[in-house]
Design an enzyme around this catalytic site. Structure first.
Site, short mmCIF file in Angstrom:
data_model
loop_
_atom_site.label_atom_id
_atom_site.label_comp_id
_atom_site.label_asym_id
_atom_site.label_seq_id
_atom_site.Cartn_x
_atom_site.Cartn_y
_atom_site.Cartn_z
N ARG A 231 -60.38 64.88 -49.01
CA ARG A 231 -60.30 66.11 -49.81
C ARG A 231 -58.83 66.30 -50.20
O ARG A 231 -57.92 66.09 -49.40
CB ARG A 231 -60.77 67.33 -49.03
CG ARG A 231 -62.28 67.46 -48.90
CD ARG A 231 -62.97 67.74 -50.24
NE ARG A 231 -64.42 67.87 -50.11
CZ ARG A 231 -65.28 66.86 -50.23
NH1 ARG A 231 -64.86 65.64 -50.46
NH2 ARG A 231 -66.58 67.08 -50.11
N ASP A 254 -58.21 59.54 -54.42
CA ASP A 254 -59.52 59.74 -55.05
C ASP A 254 -59.80 61.22 -55.20
O ASP A 254 -60.76 61.62 -55.85
CB ASP A 254 -60.62 59.08 -54.19
CG ASP A 254 -61.98 59.14 -54.86
OD1 ASP A 254 -62.05 58.87 -56.08
OD2 ASP A 254 -62.97 59.47 -54.19
N GLU A 259 -58.21 69.52 -58.30
CA GLU A 259 -59.09 68.69 -59.14
C GLU A 259 -60.19 69.47 -59.85
O GLU A 259 -60.68 69.04 -60.90
CB GLU A 259 -59.74 67.58 -58.30
CG GLU A 259 -60.79 68.09 -57.30
CD GLU A 259 -61.42 66.97 -56.47
OE1 GLU A 259 -60.67 66.16 -55.90
OE2 GLU A 259 -62.66 66.94 -56.39
N HIS A 291 -62.56 61.35 -57.83
CA HIS A 291 -63.50 61.70 -56.76
C HIS A 291 -64.78 60.86 -56.89
O HIS A 291 -65.88 61.40 -56.90
CB HIS A 291 -63.82 63.20 -56.81
CG HIS A 291 -64.26 63.75 -55.48
ND1 HIS A 291 -63.92 65.01 -55.05
CD2 HIS A 291 -65.00 63.22 -54.48
CE1 HIS A 291 -64.45 65.22 -53.85
NE2 HIS A 291 -65.11 64.15 -53.49
#
Ligand code: NAI
Length: 329
Positions: A231, A254, A259, A291
């Protein structure tokens, strides 16, 4: 028939959920994310299905409850975006998919590490242009290097097993170590000090927020690679950005703390106002993916099936197997 308001639906969600649904529920796919302005769209639905960048704070949950929603079905493992205490107060059970394919995320983490270290993303673009120079593509062997894994649950363990296959030394930190495993646990400080690569696989909680910060980075080896497929909030991005100039050798991200609203969307024709993200994107030693760690056919099939089974089992027999338990802190 039970109606599900399915927020932030993408074309691939529709395909996998329609296949898993097989006529069990009436699913209304909504393009919009769930937030304060869109929560009213769930009026008249018994179930809301939400994802990682939807907002499920107390105001949104209250609106959903007042509109008749009885069940929240998260189609993901993490639940840091849900106010569990508010959900409990409103008698709204929150379900999730605790395990779908830990391999999908672990393999993505390793893929990012290999890509950034060996500059495969640059080589791909270069050779498309008949540029066969190797200058600037130098990497290092993973074999013999030390990986520090923070969080040794399902994904952390899958990641460890791949790293061992590469001949890497693995050390780990977990707030709740698995004493039955053969994982070599060390303190966080030792992990920061001894790791050539640090990979994050713990959940985002009050305790883990900004686990990677100026202070922890100062304890790390020069040239350390940081991999975050967990996260975004685990990393204080401003501190990482500064450290990428000298201390940190590479960052595979990622996930990103800001985000929501950007990831999963095509922003290629928009002016991006997030200066930190813009600076990160320009760094040669940063690799960002949107993600997508979970994004395999196997994982999407398992997510769709478990999400719908969670709803069906709860509504038919009160089964709370995959309900998220609220624990006061
Ligand atoms: P898990 O629940 O199996 O493992 C989490 C581990 O973290 C547990 O061993 C737990 O003891 C440990 N932990 C909890 N608090 C900690 C702390 N304060 N410090 C260190 N360790 C701590 O979860 P799983 O399935 O391995 O997933 C890990 C994380 O991966 C999720 O929380 C989620 O944020 C992320 N994720 C990312 C995806 C992606 O697409 N990039 C997809 C799925 C999950």
């Amino acid at each position: 028939m039970i109606k599900i308001a399915f927020f932030d639906a993408k074309e691939y969600d529709r395909a996998f959920f329609n296949a898993a649904n097989d006529g069990r529920f009436q699913i209304e796919y909504l393009d919009t994310k769930l937030n304060h302005t869109t929560a009213q769209l769930a009026q008249g639905f018994e179930v809301v299905c939400a994802f990682v960048n939807d907002t499920l704070d107390s105001t949104v949950l209250q609106t959903l409850r007042e509109g008749g929603v009885r069940v929240i079905a998260m189609r993901c493992a993490g639940f840091n975006n849900v106010d569990l205490s508010a959900a409990k107060a409103l008698s709204l059970p929150v379900f999730r998919v605790p395990a779908y394919s830990p391999y999908a995320v672990a393999e993505h983490a390793v893929g990012m590490l290999l890509t950034l270290n060996r500059k495969l993303h640059k080589a791909y673009v270069r050779t498309k242009d008949f540029n066969f120079s190797l200058t600037g593509l130098l990497g290092f062997d993973l074999h013999g290097k030390t990986t520090g894994v923070i969080g040794t649950g399902k994904i952390g363990k899958a990641f460890i097993s791949i790293c061992k296959g590469f001949g890497m030394n693995v050390i780990a930190y977990d707030a709740y170590p698995d004493t039955r495993s053969d994982i070599k646990y060390v303190s966080l400080d030792t992990l920061f000090r001894d790791s050539d690569i640090i990979s994050l696989h713990c959940p985002l909680t009050k305790e883990t927020r900004h686990l990677i910060n100026r202070d922890s980075i100062s304890k790390m080896k020069k040239g350390v690679y940081i991999v975050n497929t967990s996260r975004g909030g685990l990393v204080e991005t401003g501190a990482l950005l500064l450290a990428l100039d000298n201390k940190v050798g590479g960052a595979c991200l990622d996930v990103y703390e800001e985000e929501a609203g950007l990831f999963y969307e095509d922003n290629s024709t928009r002016y991006i106002q997030d200066e930190v993200l813009s600076l990160l994107v320009t760094r040669p030693n940063v690799l960002i993916t949107s993600h997508q760690g979970y994004f395999t056919e196997d994982a999407l099939t398992a997510i769709a099936e478990t999400t719908l089974d969670n709803i069906e089992n709860y509504l038919q027999s009160g089964d709370m197997t995959n309900a998220i338990e609220y624990t006061a802190t």
